[in-house]
Design a protein around this motif. Structure first.
Motif, PDB file in Angstrom:
ATOM      1  N   LEU A  71       3.479  -1.802   3.872  1.00 19.37           N
ATOM      2  CA  LEU A  71       3.169  -0.579   4.895  1.00 19.37           C
ATOM      3  C   LEU A  71       1.707  -0.330   4.871  1.00 19.37           C
ATOM      4  O   LEU A  71       0.858   0.055   5.607  1.00 19.37           O
ATOM      5  N   LEU A  72       1.194  -0.343   3.409  1.00 18.90           N
ATOM      6  CA  LEU A  72      -0.291   0.279   3.254  1.00 18.90           C
ATOM      7  C   LEU A  72      -1.104  -0.929   4.122  1.00 18.90           C
ATOM      8  O   LEU A  72      -1.937  -0.509   4.462  1.00 18.90           O
ATOM      9  N   GLN A  73      -0.643  -2.144   3.745  1.00 16.20           N
ATOM     10  CA  GLN A  73      -1.515  -3.355   4.518  1.00 16.20           C
ATOM     11  C   GLN A  73      -1.557  -3.106   5.904  1.00 16.20           C
ATOM     12  O   GLN A  73      -2.486  -3.467   6.653  1.00 16.20           O
ATOM     13  N   ALA A  74      -0.278  -2.767   6.584  1.00 17.06           N
ATOM     14  CA  ALA A  74      -0.088  -2.521   7.844  1.00 17.06           C
ATOM     15  C   ALA A  74      -1.124  -1.545   8.617  1.00 17.06           C
ATOM     16  O   ALA A  74      -1.486  -1.550   9.542  1.00 17.06           O
ATOM     17  N   LYS A  75      -1.363  -0.595   7.670  1.00 17.00           N
ATOM     18  CA  LYS A  75      -2.241   0.502   7.950  1.00 17.00           C
ATOM     19  C   LYS A  75      -3.507   0.431   7.471  1.00 17.00           C
ATOM     20  O   LYS A  75      -4.455   1.259   7.653  1.00 17.00           O
ATOM     21  N   GLY A  76      -3.915  -0.822   6.964  1.00 19.74           N
ATOM     22  CA  GLY A  76      -5.293  -1.318   6.532  1.00 19.74           C
ATOM     23  C   GLY A  76      -5.546  -0.839   5.236  1.00 19.74           C
ATOM     24  O   GLY A  76      -6.803  -0.473   4.956  1.00 19.74           O
ATOM     25  N   TYR A  77      -4.862  -0.406   4.447  1.00 17.07           N
ATOM     26  CA  TYR A  77      -5.286   0.404   3.288  1.00 17.07           C
ATOM     27  C   TYR A  77      -4.502  -0.576   2.076  1.00 17.07           C
ATOM     28  O   TYR A  77      -3.751  -1.564   2.264  1.00 17.07           O
ATOM     29  N   THR A  78      -4.812  -0.315   0.776  1.00 17.29           N
ATOM     30  CA  THR A  78      -4.285  -0.799  -0.440  1.00 17.29           C
ATOM     31  C   THR A  78      -4.260   0.163  -1.493  1.00 17.29           C
ATOM     32  O   THR A  78      -4.502   1.295  -1.441  1.00 17.29           O
ATOM     33  N   LEU A  79      -3.624  -0.061  -2.765  1.00 17.77           N
ATOM     34  CA  LEU A  79      -3.241   0.552  -3.741  1.00 17.77           C
ATOM     35  C   LEU A  79      -4.710   1.136  -4.105  1.00 17.77           C
ATOM     36  O   LEU A  79      -4.810   2.365  -4.683  1.00 17.77           O
ATOM     37  N   LYS A  80      -5.733   0.614  -3.912  1.00 18.44           N
ATOM     38  CA  LYS A  80      -7.280   0.974  -4.449  1.00 18.44           C
ATOM     39  C   LYS A  80      -7.321   2.580  -3.825  1.00 18.44           C
ATOM     40  O   LYS A  80      -7.957   3.405  -4.363  1.00 18.44           O
ATOM     41  N   ASP A  81      -7.067   2.591  -2.282  1.00 15.61           N
ATOM     42  CA  ASP A  81      -7.382   3.730  -1.736  1.00 15.61           C
ATOM     43  C   ASP A  81      -6.380   4.827  -2.162  1.00 15.61           C
ATOM     44  O   ASP A  81      -6.754   6.037  -2.194  1.00 15.61           O
ATOM     45  N   ILE A  82      -5.054   4.401  -2.525  1.00 15.70           N
ATOM     46  CA  ILE A  82      -4.313   5.385  -3.107  1.00 15.70           C
ATOM     47  C   ILE A  82      -4.875   5.933  -4.367  1.00 15.70           C
ATOM     48  O   ILE A  82      -4.591   7.251  -4.622  1.00 15.70           O
ATOM     49  N   GLU A  83      -5.122   5.154  -5.382  1.00 18.31           N
ATOM     50  CA  GLU A  83      -5.887   5.590  -6.528  1.00 18.31           C
ATOM     51  C   GLU A  83      -6.771   6.455  -6.419  1.00 18.31           C
ATOM     52  O   GLU A  83      -6.873   7.480  -6.995  1.00 18.31           O
ATOM     53  N   LYS A  84      -7.601   6.253  -5.412  1.00 15.68           N
ATOM     54  CA  LYS A  84      -8.814   6.931  -5.166  1.00 15.68           C
ATOM     55  C   LYS A  84      -8.266   8.473  -5.142  1.00 15.68           C
ATOM     56  O   LYS A  84      -8.803   9.628  -5.381  1.00 15.68           O
ATOM     57  N   VAL A  85      -7.465   8.671  -4.095  1.00 13.23           N
ATOM     58  CA  VAL A  85      -6.947   9.944  -3.726  1.00 13.23           C
ATOM     59  C   VAL A  85      -6.083  10.772  -4.889  1.00 13.23           C
ATOM     60  O   VAL A  85      -6.462  11.757  -5.125  1.00 13.23           O
ATOM     61  N   LEU A  86      -5.716   9.913  -5.633  1.00 17.46           N
ATOM     62  CA  LEU A  86      -5.047  10.439  -7.088  1.00 17.46           C
ATOM     63  C   LEU A  86      -6.180  11.016  -8.034  1.00 17.46           C
ATOM     64  O   LEU A  86      -6.034  12.027  -8.385  1.00 17.46           O
ATOM     65  N   ILE A  87      -7.121  10.204  -8.056  1.00 17.50           N
ATOM     66  CA  ILE A  87      -8.406  10.337  -8.870  1.00 17.50           C
ATOM     67  C   ILE A  87      -8.968  11.726  -8.363  1.00 17.50           C
ATOM     68  O   ILE A  87      -9.046  12.672  -9.248  1.00 17.50           O
ATOM     69  N   GLU A  88      -9.073  12.002  -7.056  1.00 23.05           N
ATOM     70  CA  GLU A  88      -9.650  13.005  -6.623  1.00 23.05           C
ATOM     71  C   GLU A  88      -8.997  14.424  -6.657  1.00 23.05           C
ATOM     72  O   GLU A  88      -9.209  15.408  -7.102  1.00 23.05           O
ATOM     73  N   ARG A  89      -7.532  13.982  -6.962  1.00 20.63           N
ATOM     74  CA  ARG A  89      -6.375  15.286  -6.936  1.00 20.63           C
ATOM     75  C   ARG A  89      -6.649  15.628  -8.452  1.00 20.63           C
ATOM     76  O   ARG A  89      -6.071  16.872  -8.764  1.00 20.63           O
ATOM     77  N   HIS A  90      -6.942  14.774  -9.559  1.00 23.03           N
ATOM     78  CA  HIS A  90      -6.735  14.929 -10.707  1.00 23.03           C
ATOM     79  C   HIS A  90      -7.723  16.095 -11.395  1.00 23.03           C
ATOM     80  O   HIS A  90      -8.771  15.986 -11.403  1.00 23.03           O
TER      81      HIS A  90
END
Length: 198
Positions: free
Chosen positions: A179-198
Motif C-alpha cells: 500500500l505504501l508503494q502504491a501511494k508512492g511512499y516507503t518506510l523512510k517516509d513513515i519513519e520521518k513522521v515518527l521521528i518528528e512526533r518523538h
C-alpha cells in the motif's frame, strides 16, 4: 572509559564514526588523548590528522560537523566507536560516507522486501507475481487487502495461537508495504513522521 593510547607507538587509536540514527558507518579517523578530550569537551568530533600533523575538528572548514552522541571503547581498549549526528556530508569529496554510499536508513530485510515490491510495481504485467497482480487491480484492491489482514491480525491477537498471530502480522505488514508503494511512499517516509512526533 579507559583507552589504551600507548598500544600503538604513535599514540593514536582508530575511531569508527557511525551515524547514531541510521547506524551506517560514515568514516574512519584517528584520535589521540588530546583529540578525545576535545571531542568530549566540545561535542564536535575531533581527530588527530596524520597528514596535517595536528588536531582537526571535522567540519572546521566545510561546516559539516559531526555532533557527538556517544563514544564506546572496544574490548581491547584500542578502538573507539563514535556515534554522531552528521551536519551534512561526511567525506571531503562531498558524499555522505567515505565509501561513496548514501547515508539512508536501512530496515534490513524490510528494505530488501520494499525493493522487491517496487520491482513488481514496475513490472505489473508479470502474470506469475501476486504483488504485480495487486498493482494491476489498483489502489482499492490493495487497500482492501490491508483491511482484511488488519482484521485477521486483530482476531488472532485475541486468541492464544502465537504462530497464527505472527503469520497474520506478517501478512498485514507485507500488504501495508505494498500500500505504501502504491501511494508512492516507503518506510523512510513513515519513519520521518515518527521521528518528528518523538
Amino acid at each position: 572509559m579507559q583507552i589504551d593510547f600507548n598500544k600503538n607507538s604513535d599514540g593514536l587509536v582508530p575511531a569508527i564514526i557511525q551515524d547514531a540514527t541510521t547506524k551506517n558507518v560514515l568514516m574512519l579517523g584517528y584520535m589521540d588523548q588530546e583529540a578525545f578530550n576535545k571531542t568530549q569537551e566540545t561535542g564536535k568530533v575531533t581527530f588527530f590528522s596524520r597528514s596535517k600533523n595536528r588536531l582537526w575538528t571535522k567540519g572546521e572548514e566545510s561546516g559539516n560537523f559531526l555532533e557527538l552522541v556517544s563514544m564506546k571503547v572496544d574490548c581491547d581498549k584500542d578502538t573507539l566507536l563514535v556515534q554522531v549526528n552528521p551536519a551534512g556530508p561526511t567525506c571531503h569529496t562531498g558524499t555522505d560516507t567515505c565509501w561513496d554510499e548514501e547515508n539512508t536508513p536501512n530496515f534490513s530485510f524490510l528494505s530488501e522486501l520494499e525493493n522487491v515490491i517496487a520491482s513488481r510495481k514496475e513490472n505489473k504485467e508479470d502474470e506469475k507475481s501476486y504483488v504485480a497482480s495487486l498493482f494491476r487491480k489498483g489502489i482499492n484492491k490493495i487497500a482492501q487487502k490491508v483491511g482484511e489482514e488488519a482484521v485477521e491480525t486483530v482476531i488472532e491477537a485475541k486468541d492464544d495461537n502465537e504462530e497464527l498471530f505472527l503469520n497474520e502480522s506478517a501478512d498485514l505488514l507485507f500488504h501495508y508495504l505494498i500500500l505504501l508503494q502504491a501511494k508512492g511512499y516507503t518506510l523512510k517516509d513513515i519513519e520521518k513522521v515518527l521521528i518528528e512526533r518523538h
